[in-house]
Design a protein around this motif. Sequence first.
Motif, PDB file in Angstrom:
ATOM      1  N   ARG A  97      -8.326  13.314 -10.411  1.00  0.00           N
ATOM      2  CA  ARG A  97      -8.824  13.109  -9.192  1.00  0.00           C
ATOM      3  C   ARG A  97      -7.641  13.298  -8.330  1.00  0.00           C
ATOM      4  NH1 ARG A  97     -12.335   8.867  -7.673  1.00  0.00           N
ATOM      5  NH2 ARG A  97     -14.121   9.011  -8.788  1.00  0.00           N
ATOM      6  N   ARG A  98      -7.999  13.821  -6.928  1.00  0.00           N
ATOM      7  CA  ARG A  98      -7.122  13.804  -6.014  1.00  0.00           C
ATOM      8  C   ARG A  98      -6.685  12.516  -5.465  1.00  0.00           C
ATOM      9  NH1 ARG A  98      -6.345  15.879  -0.927  1.00  0.00           N
ATOM     10  NH2 ARG A  98      -8.228  14.826  -0.518  1.00  0.00           N
ATOM     11  N   LEU A  99      -5.096  12.164  -5.351  1.00  0.00           N
ATOM     12  CA  LEU A  99      -4.795  10.831  -4.962  1.00  0.00           C
ATOM     13  C   LEU A  99      -5.402  10.224  -3.687  1.00  0.00           C
ATOM     14  CD1 LEU A  99      -2.679   9.375  -6.422  1.00  0.00           C
ATOM     15  CD2 LEU A  99      -0.771   9.990  -4.840  1.00  0.00           C
TER      16      LEU A  99
ATOM     17  N   GLY B 271      -9.178   2.097  -2.448  1.00  0.00           N
ATOM     18  CA  GLY B 271      -7.826   1.201  -2.372  1.00  0.00           C
ATOM     19  C   GLY B 271      -7.470   0.461  -3.710  1.00  0.00           C
ATOM     20  N   GLY B 272      -8.825   0.015  -4.275  1.00  0.00           N
ATOM     21  CA  GLY B 272      -8.646  -0.786  -5.654  1.00  0.00           C
ATOM     22  C   GLY B 272      -8.082   0.163  -6.829  1.00  0.00           C
ATOM     23  N   GLU B 273      -8.567   1.376  -6.820  1.00  0.00           N
ATOM     24  CA  GLU B 273      -8.465   2.482  -7.698  1.00  0.00           C
ATOM     25  C   GLU B 273      -7.008   2.888  -7.555  1.00  0.00           C
ATOM     26  OE1 GLU B 273     -12.819   4.809  -8.359  1.00  0.00           O
ATOM     27  OE2 GLU B 273     -11.392   5.330  -6.655  1.00  0.00           O
TER      28      GLU B 273
ATOM     29  N   VAL C 145      -3.065  -6.475  -3.682  1.00  0.00           N
ATOM     30  CA  VAL C 145      -4.936  -6.064  -3.580  1.00  0.00           C
ATOM     31  C   VAL C 145      -5.141  -6.794  -2.276  1.00  0.00           C
ATOM     32  CG1 VAL C 145      -5.233  -6.377  -6.106  1.00  0.00           C
ATOM     33  CG2 VAL C 145      -4.939  -8.553  -4.804  1.00  0.00           C
ATOM     34  N   SER C 146      -4.239  -6.878  -1.141  1.00  0.00           N
ATOM     35  CA  SER C 146      -4.654  -7.079   0.137  1.00  0.00           C
ATOM     36  C   SER C 146      -5.548  -6.218   0.640  1.00  0.00           C
ATOM     37  CB  SER C 146      -3.459  -7.154   0.875  1.00  0.00           C
ATOM     38  OG  SER C 146      -2.657  -5.950   0.984  1.00  0.00           O
ATOM     39  N   GLY C 147      -6.902  -6.499   1.155  1.00  0.00           N
ATOM     40  CA  GLY C 147      -7.708  -5.536   1.689  1.00  0.00           C
ATOM     41  C   GLY C 147      -8.454  -4.990   0.666  1.00  0.00           C
ATOM     42  N   ILE C 148      -8.603  -5.646  -0.535  1.00  0.00           N
ATOM     43  CA  ILE C 148      -9.684  -5.166  -1.659  1.00  0.00           C
ATOM     44  C   ILE C 148     -10.566  -6.233  -1.813  1.00  0.00           C
ATOM     45  CG2 ILE C 148      -9.494  -4.339  -3.929  1.00  0.00           C
ATOM     46  CD1 ILE C 148      -6.778  -3.284  -3.546  1.00  0.00           C
TER      47      ILE C 148
ATOM     48  N   ARG D  49       0.995  -0.918   0.144  1.00  0.00           N
ATOM     49  CA  ARG D  49      -0.041   0.154  -0.152  1.00  0.00           C
ATOM     50  C   ARG D  49       1.006   1.145  -0.101  1.00  0.00           C
ATOM     51  NH1 ARG D  49       0.179  -1.035   5.586  1.00  0.00           N
ATOM     52  NH2 ARG D  49       1.067   0.531   6.246  1.00  0.00           N
ATOM     53  N   LEU D  50       0.570   2.004  -0.689  1.00  0.00           N
ATOM     54  CA  LEU D  50       1.326   3.277  -0.529  1.00  0.00           C
ATOM     55  C   LEU D  50       0.783   4.228   0.477  1.00  0.00           C
ATOM     56  CD1 LEU D  50       3.279   4.700  -2.982  1.00  0.00           C
ATOM     57  CD2 LEU D  50       1.113   6.157  -3.593  1.00  0.00           C
TER      58      LEU D  50
END
Lengths: 279, 273
Positions: free
Chosen positions: B146-148, B153-155, B178-181, B95-96
């Motif tokens: 869009r704003r980051l 999460g998926g997007e 994709v953990s948590g998606i 995750r970023l």
Amino acid sequence: METWYTMVNHLLPFAWTQHNFMKNALLAILLVSPIFAVMGTMVVNNKMAFFSDTIGHSALTGIAIGVLLGFQDPLWIMVIFSVLLAVAISVLKTLTDASTDTIIGAVSATMVALGIVILSRGGGFNKFSRFLVGDLLSITSNELLLLAFTLAGVILLWGVMFNKFLLVSVNPSLALSRGIPVRLVDTLFCIATAVIVTISIQWVGILIINSLLILPAAAARNISRNMRQYHVVSLLITLASGIGGLLMSYYWSTATGATIVLFAALFYLGTLLAKPRFA
Amino acid sequence: MYYTGIMQKTQRESCGLCRTKLKNFGVTIGKTEILRDIDLHIHCGELTALVGPNGAGKTTLLKAILGEISHTGELSFLDAEDCRRNPVVGYVPQRLDFDPGSPISVLDLFSACLSSRPVCLGHSRHFRERASASLAGVQAEHLLNRRLGDLSGGELQRVLLAMALDPNPDLLLLDEPVSGIDVQGKELFYDLVSNLRQHYDLSIILVSHDWSLMSRYADRIVLLDRTVQCCGTPQEVFSNEKILRAYGPSIREEVGQIPLKPQIIHSGGGVQI
């Protein structure tokens, strides 16, 4: 300088522009605003507000060292000292596991204490109080030239490095995967912050320089959705509060730097209230 | 249909000759040995899934390949002519970690990666179109402005995938992307990734805990626990008795929860649906 004076006389024929020191101060604000606007946005992006504060405070020790070494004008010593300190903090950050907050907090307090101890030896601290509050109105044309060079340097640095600074501030791992030397870029940004804060400190003052750096960026952040808006709004707020603060400090005869910061704080409050409409 | 953006962009078919070689690869941080004796060949056109328990060193391996952590042993990338060169590596993090309040748009991030023109001055039409095309490849072109911080999460993961694919990477590293998606998001993402290897000339290393999904999408499974415990096709790895005994409960549990691939369940030793 003469062309600037005649230009101001021509364009702004008001009572306050009759004084040369006000013309100088106005020019200083026009030069400093873009520097602080672009610097501040990146400092806020990098969550380095506390770092730039430390650099500001450590200027006291820089002055003290300059005085000990017997220099009349401690600016260069201050710049060298703050660059060394910035590199040291940047290295400490990568070497130790301790939170950056803790390291910076420790360094900041030590530097202020050390500076005060050296400067107050023999009870002569008062003559240095101009560094604490800053005196924009005393700026000379040579110092204006220095500011102009600083601005040119910042524009050049940003033109080349902005995207790298931005990526590192978003996420270092991501930046590294795009082939950016993260540590080097980070250190370079720390050094740039240190140099700019230190150069501007005698006109803005140690106590409030960080607010001037952070407040416009924080205000712009509330109401912008991309980088362009962020920078344009931040620049406008810095310019508006700079000019507004200068004028009001003239009429109220208050310290210029602090008055400017109060204006910036007003902008911050305003954008904070307007935030729900933009978010 | 969905992947036209990607197909138009790249004409490179995978040659199957380029490869990333890890030889005697190890990572030691401080006094803790995290990875040792890893020998792996990762060929292009292949999706290699890296599985293993928590703390097995999967993320560490990716970070070492990325150069974020120093390693011992040899890491080399050989192209089709058997020449060593520096590969272009695409990376999608687990995750970023970024400041969600930051006023940065998807386009800002894209341009910052691809050009040196300061993005605070705005964007050229060229980059706007390039970013738009890349995003179209991952079904995310509507996210361009869009704003980051406003992305789901998926997007966000799809945007990061699009970024990792431009410029065309030789090696794509996906760290539990994709953990948590949700399930739809996961399938969309894995469909995109498994289609990539057909249209791009790249090798993919994917860290994942979704054993069942991996058995469907991966060409090769590498079971990692400090070192390579087992390596082979999904069938080979998931039918290996020793592996099942050591890591089995987690396999059965996972498979039992999402019965997507019946053949593993049979080979998994009599778990009934």
